[in-house]
Design an enzyme around this catalytic site. Structure first.
Site, PDB file in Angstrom:
ATOM      1  CG  ASP A 137      -7.776   3.258   1.420  1.00 24.50           C
ATOM      2  OD1 ASP A 137      -8.542   2.595   0.677  1.00 24.50           O
ATOM      3  OD2 ASP A 137      -8.041   4.405   1.792  1.00 24.50           O
ATOM      4  CE  LYS A 192      -1.956   1.859   3.662  1.00 30.01           C
ATOM      5  NZ  LYS A 192      -2.837   2.195   4.809  1.00 30.01           N
TER       6      LYS A 192
END
Length: 222
Positions: A143, A125
């Site tokens: 996310d 991420k």
């Protein structure tokens, strides 16, 4: 999962319903360079945005380069980043990141996903966020909101955010990669919320596999 034609339809409808990447969109907590973007991403793990911002502000008031960061005592780093939680672990990761960055990259943050993932403390991420915001790459960072939305609709079928990111990269059309992160996260915050999603307002409610499953359950119980 939904089929390729439906994937295209989902992105097209979200592109029409959501604002996408705005001209004032900023990278990880608005940091001005790749080094501080990476550190901010590390601080954001399991932390509210406002707490991450407080921690980043306090830390960067002390040091803004890997050399200056390593000159700090661990206790100073931990005290500065305490608002974001897990500060002892994050302090260790910051030190390891800075040491590796100087030893292996001459202090210059790599601009590829492979290079970013080789850095201590940097996961998929964080790497994708830095790639997108700092280096302008066409990638969809995943996310909590993006992970939830994609697996509800059926864009992906993954248990972890990293697996969701991998499936999204393989299934998303090229034209959707630049703004896809923004459409999905905006959709997740405004409509496809964690609790009580607003399915009646959803632009893809005729495609969403989660909603179809809920409707089937309701029919069974009637």
């Amino acid at each position: 999962m939904i089929n390729d034609e439906q994937v295209e339809t989902v992105y097209r409808r979200l592109s029409e319903a959501m604002p996408g990447r705005t001209k004032d969109a900023k990278g990880p907590k608005g940091q001005p360079d790749a080094f501080r973007s990476c550190i901010s991403c590390m601080l954001s793990a399991q932390s509210l945005d406002r707490n991450t911002a407080r921690a980043a502000s306090a830390l960067f008031a002390l040091a803004q380069t890997p050399e200056d960061m390593l000159a700090l005592d661990d206790r100073d780093i931990a005290a500065a980043i305490k608002p974001c939680g897990l500060y002892n672990m994050k302090t260790r990761n910051i030190r390891r990141f800075c040491e590796h960055l100087l030893a292996e990259h001459g202090g210059v943050v790599p601009n590829t996903r492979e290079g970013l993932l080789s850095m201590p403390g940097i996961g998929r991420k964080c790497a994708d966020i830095v790639m997108s915001f700092t280096f302008g790459a066409d990638v969809i960072a995943v996310d909590t909101h993006v992970h939830r939305v994609c697996n509800r609709i059926g864009l992906t079928d993954a248990k972890t955010a990293d697996k969701t990111a991998q499936q999204l990269e393989a299934r998303s059309p090229d034209w959707a990669l630049r703004d896809g992160h923004f459409w999905l996260i905006q959709f997740g915050k405004r409509i496809c919320t964690s609790r009580s999603p607003k399915c009646d307002r959803c632009p893809v409610n005729d495609i969403c596999l989660w909603l179809k499953a809920q409707q089937k359950q309701d029919q069974t119980h009637e």
